[in-house]
Scaffold this motif. Structure first.
Motif, PDB file in Angstrom:
ATOM      1  N   THR A   2      30.830  -7.434  -7.968  1.00 24.53           N
ATOM      2  CA  THR A   2      30.751  -8.197  -6.725  1.00 24.53           C
ATOM      3  C   THR A   2      31.305  -9.608  -6.879  1.00 24.53           C
ATOM      4  OG1 THR A   2      28.441  -8.783  -7.230  1.00 24.53           O
ATOM      5  CG2 THR A   2      28.825  -6.855  -5.834  1.00 24.53           C
TER       6      THR A   2
ATOM      7  N   THR B   7      20.202  -5.555  -1.735  1.00 22.23           N
ATOM      8  CA  THR B   7      19.486  -5.364  -2.997  1.00 22.23           C
ATOM      9  C   THR B   7      18.012  -5.157  -2.707  1.00 22.23           C
ATOM     10  OG1 THR B   7      19.034  -6.318  -5.169  1.00 22.23           O
ATOM     11  CG2 THR B   7      19.121  -7.843  -3.319  1.00 22.23           C
TER      12      THR B   7
ATOM     13  N   VAL C 226      26.450  -7.204   0.552  1.00 17.81           N
ATOM     14  CA  VAL C 226      25.614  -6.743  -0.559  1.00 17.81           C
ATOM     15  C   VAL C 226      24.181  -6.576  -0.064  1.00 17.81           C
ATOM     16  CG1 VAL C 226      24.601  -7.403  -2.775  1.00 17.81           C
ATOM     17  CG2 VAL C 226      27.023  -7.812  -2.347  1.00 17.81           C
TER      18      VAL C 226
ATOM     19  N   CYS D 130      27.057  -4.721 -11.812  1.00 12.56           N
ATOM     20  CA  CYS D 130      27.002  -5.109 -10.395  1.00 12.56           C
ATOM     21  C   CYS D 130      27.402  -6.565 -10.206  1.00 12.56           C
ATOM     22  CB  CYS D 130      25.592  -4.891  -9.855  1.00 12.56           C
ATOM     23  SG  CYS D 130      25.066  -3.177  -9.751  1.00 12.56           S
TER      24      CYS D 130
ATOM     25  N   HIS E 125      23.320  -3.516  -4.836  1.00 14.16           N
ATOM     26  CA  HIS E 125      23.276  -4.195  -6.128  1.00 14.16           C
ATOM     27  C   HIS E 125      21.987  -3.825  -6.847  1.00 14.16           C
ATOM     28  CE1 HIS E 125      23.365  -7.472  -9.046  1.00 14.16           C
ATOM     29  NE2 HIS E 125      24.474  -7.957  -8.536  1.00 14.16           N
TER      30      HIS E 125
END
Length: 231
Positions: free
Chosen positions: A96, A116, A114, A92, A79
């Motif tokens: 998601t 990030t 996910v 993003c 992400h």
């Protein structure tokens, strides 16, 4: 920018419509077979061994091998994260937000998470704000994100991994429009007569067209729909 006020497909008799539909269906079926062939080639890709990364999880540091939670296969969505921003990438955030039910992957010995580059506390707060139900990890203190094509202040990416015991291998990667195959939103929109309405789209003369991304929901709109207030 053009509107849909008088943009209508030609009206024909049922026989003509069926003939044109059959011609289109032939191309659609050919595309399906090509996607099957691409998937077959993907299954035959070699793989590369990954280092023993440590990611930050909701309950503390986690080895990459443990992110699988016992499964042998792992899909990772990286992400995008912009430091200091209240609202992160709407693309993003929107993509998601679609994944509310992922338990079916357990039947296929797989998990989808996910990651990030944002600090974990900020990432988890953002996940809650926009109503995301996936499991998030932070790579803020690891080179993992950069090593899989999603560096700090960089773009988004999707990667797939295979675990053999405690050893993890990277088997596939995509970014950009390659992620479209992971969302049903564009598949549904592309069925519509006007499609995405974006300027780059190949449409008949006079069809409604607008700047790219103009109809994409903002992160704030997603939060209003799916976040705590919306829920």
């Amino acid at each position: 920018m053009t509107t849909a006020a008088h943009a209508l497909p030609p009206v024909v008799d049922a026989e003509t419509w069926q003939r044109d539909l059959a011609a289109l269906r032939a191309r659609e079926k050919a595309a399906t077979r090509e996607l099957d062939a691409i998937a077959a080639q993907r299954r035959r890709l070699p793989m590369v061994e990954m280092p023993d990364y440590r990611l930050a999880g909701e309950h503390g540091p986690v080895r990459l091998a443990d992110v699988f939670e016992g499964a042998s296969q792992l899909i990772v969505y990286s992400h995008m994260w912009s430091a200091g921003e209240e609202w992160q990438c709407p693309g993003c955030t929107g993509l998601t937000s679609l994944y509310a039910r992922l338990d079916f992957l357990k039947k296929y010995d797989a998990r989808f998470v996910v990651v990030t580059q944002g600090p974990l506390d900020e990432a988890l707060a953002y996940r809650h704000r926009v109503g995301n139900t996936m499991t998030w990890y932070s790579t803020a203190n690891s080179s993992f994100g950069s090593d899989i094509g999603a560096p700090p202040d960089g773009g988004f990416a999707v990667n797939v991994f295979l675990r053999d015991g405690d050893t993890v291998y990277r088997t596939w990667h995509t970014d950009g429009r390659g992620t479209e195959q992971l969302t049903y939103s564009f598949a549904l929109i592309d069925l519509l007569p006007y499609g995405r309405r974006e300027e780059w789209q190949d449409s008949p003369e006079g069809w409604p067209k607008e700047p790219a991304y103009s109809r994409w929901p903002s992160s704030q709109e997603i939060a209003a729909s799916y976040g705590p207030a919306g829920a």
